[in-house]
Design an enzyme around this catalytic site. Structure first.
Site, PDB file in Angstrom:
ATOM      1  N   LYS A  86       0.891  -1.101   0.088  1.00  0.00           N
ATOM      2  CA  LYS A  86      -0.002  -0.137   0.304  1.00  0.00           C
ATOM      3  C   LYS A  86       1.158   1.325   0.075  1.00  0.00           C
ATOM      4  O   LYS A  86       0.621   2.416  -0.630  1.00  0.00           O
ATOM      5  CB  LYS A  86      -0.551  -0.365   1.340  1.00  0.00           C
ATOM      6  CG  LYS A  86      -2.049  -0.939   1.214  1.00  0.00           C
ATOM      7  CD  LYS A  86      -3.237  -0.454   2.273  1.00  0.00           C
ATOM      8  CE  LYS A  86      -4.321  -1.801   1.561  1.00  0.00           C
ATOM      9  NZ  LYS A  86      -5.568  -1.360   2.084  1.00  0.00           N
TER      10      LYS A  86
ATOM     11  N   LYS B 145     -12.172 -10.886  -1.153  1.00  0.00           N
ATOM     12  CA  LYS B 145     -13.381  -9.868  -1.066  1.00  0.00           C
ATOM     13  C   LYS B 145     -13.240  -8.581  -1.539  1.00  0.00           C
ATOM     14  O   LYS B 145     -14.048  -8.478  -2.043  1.00  0.00           O
ATOM     15  CB  LYS B 145     -13.429  -9.780   0.758  1.00  0.00           C
ATOM     16  CG  LYS B 145     -13.766 -11.268   1.593  1.00  0.00           C
ATOM     17  CD  LYS B 145     -13.916 -10.478   3.110  1.00  0.00           C
ATOM     18  CE  LYS B 145     -13.646 -11.533   4.816  1.00  0.00           C
ATOM     19  NZ  LYS B 145     -12.130 -10.736   4.937  1.00  0.00           N
TER      20      LYS B 145
ATOM     21  N   LYS C 281      -4.537 -12.761  -6.058  1.00  0.00           N
ATOM     22  CA  LYS C 281      -5.171 -13.667  -5.445  1.00  0.00           C
ATOM     23  C   LYS C 281      -6.809 -13.193  -4.945  1.00  0.00           C
ATOM     24  O   LYS C 281      -7.490 -11.603  -5.572  1.00  0.00           O
ATOM     25  CB  LYS C 281      -4.534 -13.430  -4.078  1.00  0.00           C
ATOM     26  CG  LYS C 281      -5.716 -13.567  -2.691  1.00  0.00           C
ATOM     27  CD  LYS C 281      -4.724 -13.556  -1.556  1.00  0.00           C
ATOM     28  CE  LYS C 281      -5.698 -12.516  -0.774  1.00  0.00           C
ATOM     29  NZ  LYS C 281      -6.114 -11.610   0.928  1.00  0.00           N
TER      30      LYS C 281
HETATM   31  P1  ATP Z   1      -9.247  -8.304   2.047  1.00  0.00           P
HETATM   32  O1  ATP Z   1      -9.543  -8.641   0.198  1.00  0.00           O
HETATM   33  O2  ATP Z   1     -10.215  -7.478   3.119  1.00  0.00           O
HETATM   34  O3  ATP Z   1      -8.289  -8.171   2.631  1.00  0.00           O
HETATM   35  P2  ATP Z   1      -9.284 -11.280   2.023  1.00  0.00           P
HETATM   36  O4  ATP Z   1     -10.379 -12.219   1.822  1.00  0.00           O
HETATM   37  O5  ATP Z   1      -7.795 -11.346   2.286  1.00  0.00           O
HETATM   38  O6  ATP Z   1      -9.943  -9.766   2.521  1.00  0.00           O
HETATM   39  P3  ATP Z   1      -9.378 -12.347   4.962  1.00  0.00           P
HETATM   40  O7  ATP Z   1     -10.048 -11.496   5.874  1.00  0.00           O
HETATM   41  O8  ATP Z   1      -8.458 -11.288   5.327  1.00  0.00           O
HETATM   42  O9  ATP Z   1      -9.905 -12.257   3.988  1.00  0.00           O
HETATM   43  O10 ATP Z   1      -8.352 -13.404   4.873  1.00  0.00           O
HETATM   44  C1  ATP Z   1      -9.317 -14.546   5.658  1.00  0.00           C
HETATM   45  C2  ATP Z   1      -8.411 -15.996   5.577  1.00  0.00           C
HETATM   46  O11 ATP Z   1      -8.726 -16.587   4.765  1.00  0.00           O
HETATM   47  C3  ATP Z   1      -7.151 -15.972   6.061  1.00  0.00           C
HETATM   48  O12 ATP Z   1      -6.658 -17.095   6.320  1.00  0.00           O
HETATM   49  C4  ATP Z   1      -6.455 -15.677   4.534  1.00  0.00           C
HETATM   50  O13 ATP Z   1      -5.169 -16.375   4.470  1.00  0.00           O
HETATM   51  C5  ATP Z   1      -7.924 -15.972   3.428  1.00  0.00           C
HETATM   52  N1  ATP Z   1      -7.347 -16.342   2.450  1.00  0.00           N
HETATM   53  C6  ATP Z   1      -8.375 -15.010   1.385  1.00  0.00           C
HETATM   54  N2  ATP Z   1      -8.119 -14.931   0.684  1.00  0.00           N
HETATM   55  C7  ATP Z   1      -7.575 -16.040   0.239  1.00  0.00           C
HETATM   56  C8  ATP Z   1      -7.558 -16.493  -0.653  1.00  0.00           C
HETATM   57  N3  ATP Z   1      -7.935 -16.203  -2.216  1.00  0.00           N
HETATM   58  N4  ATP Z   1      -6.478 -17.587  -1.564  1.00  0.00           N
HETATM   59  C9  ATP Z   1      -6.986 -18.693  -0.030  1.00  0.00           C
HETATM   60  N5  ATP Z   1      -7.075 -17.970   1.184  1.00  0.00           N
HETATM   61  C10 ATP Z   1      -7.329 -16.904   1.279  1.00  0.00           C
END
Ligand code: ATP
Ligand code: LTN
Length: 328
Positions: A111, A196, A193
């Site tokens: 960031k 969300k 990746k």
């Molecule tokens: P944000 O987009 O808000 O950063 P995020 O989708 O990365 O959120 P988190 O709440 O940060 O979600 O992650 C929750 C869990 O899900 C963590 O253990 C993270 O490693 C896992 N995770 C998130 N996205 C993925 C993905 N695309 N593939 C595998 N694991 C994931």
């Protein structure tokens, strides 16, 4: 029984990446570990959140944990902000983390490198809070997606630093990263990746997406022109991603899937993935609706908060004694 702990931020609608990379593993581990799973709402506010959205996302996350198969009789599910010891130990951890360590954390570094404005101090120090989350419960293992490995490594360093300075206090945890599904990629850009907070909704499958729309997203996932269903993340990242998704949802090994598709094209393969996703979401959403109606969400959190608070309070008392906060 060894202890395990993990958390997810209620920052938006959960994706298939969250399920495959995290929740699915929690469900698999719940029988063999003393498992703690929480809603990381104090981490969520490192980026500005709308109050109404945050409340909804928090409730949904609890309901989805349950709908995905976490059993509250086996797992302690709690809300981070209801266990104030997280904030207290978080501060103590912040005070033993070096600026240089935090500057190396990818999430902040990326960031900052992009020149994003409005990066909060909380976003910078949040790995120290994450360390507190883990150390409060003496977790042996932390099941996470690969993007979180760096934070668990920092936690190990902080635990060792504290133990060295004040005597044995914390268990040094290990990250637990699944072999298949540690990173699920965007369907539209399979080098990124699935997240969300991704802007392109076609690239992401939300756990609460209409299953028919999800099916279409899989059918229009970006692939390549090689035309062979095989696992090669460098030359065929789109197909590799679909293989990961199918293997995770059906428990069939990637080798066995690719064998079945020898000499066949992408169309048929995509159809199978789309159907697996459709079926998975349909079942999950049925459970989710039933759970929301049942009042179980409130009951589970009330009980989980009590259990977690008890443990956390005990640990924090010990820490305060060690560092000289307790004077009588
Ligand atoms: P944000 O987009 O808000 O950063 P995020 O989708 O990365 O959120 P988190 O709440 O940060 O979600 O992650 C929750 C869990 O899900 C963590 O253990 C993270 O490693 C896992 N995770 C998130 N996205 C993925 C993905 N695309 N593939 C595998 N694991 C994931
Ligand atoms: N930082 C993690 C969420 C998180 C977490 C934790 C995961 C906060 N505290 C403790 C495992 C253990 C994230 O952004 N996904």
């Amino acid at each position: 029984m060894k202890k395990m702990l993990s958390g997810i931020k209620p920052t938006g609608r959960l994706t298939l990446g969250n399920y495959i990379g995290a929740i699915r593993n929690f469900v698999n581990y719940q029988d063999n570990y003393e498992l703690y799973v929480f809603i990381a709402n104090m981490h969520a506010i490192t980026v500005a959140q709308d109050k109404t959205e945050l409340k909804k996302n928090t409730k949904d996350l609890i309901a989805l944990y349950l709908a995905c198969g976490l059993d509250p009789n086996k797992v302690t599910i709690f809300l981070q902000s209801d266990v104030h010891e997280h904030a207290e130990l978080g501060w103590i951890m912040t005070c033993s983390t070096y600026m240089g360590e935090l500057q190396r954390m990818t999430q902040y570094k990326d960031k900052a490198a992009k020149g994003e404005i409005g990066i909060t101090a909380g976003l910078f120090t949040y790995p120290s809070l994450m360390a507190a989350d883990i150390l409060l419960y003496d977790a042996d293992y932390v099941p996470v997606g690969v993007d979180q490995k760096q934070h668990v490594e920092l936690t190990r360093n902080l635990a060792e630093r504290f133990n060295h300075r004040y005597g044995d206090t914390f268990t040094v945890p290990e990250p637990l990263i699944a072999k298949v599904g540690a990173k699920v990629y965007s369907l539209q850009d399979p080098t990124k990746k699935m997240s969300k907070s991704e802007e392109n909704p076609k690239g992401t499958i939300d756990l609460l997406d209409d299953p028919n729309i999800a099916k279409k997203k899989i059918m229009s996932a970006v692939t390549d022109s090689i035309g062979i269903v095989q696992y090669d993340i460098d030359t065929q990242p789109g197909i590799a991603n679909l293989l990961t998704i199918l293997s995770s949802l059906t428990n069939e090994s990637i080798e066995s899937i690719t064998k079945r598709y020898e000499g066949k094209g992408y169309g048929e393969f995509k159809k199978e993935v789309a159907n697996a996703v459709f079926e998975f979401l349909t079942n999950l959403q049925k459970n989710y609706v039933d759970i929301l109606k049942s009042g179980l969400v409130e009951q589970v959190i009330t009980e989980g908060n009590m259990k977690a608070s008890k443990l956390a309070a005990k640990k924090l008392r010990k820490v305060k004694r060690k560092i000289g906060f307790e004077i009588f």
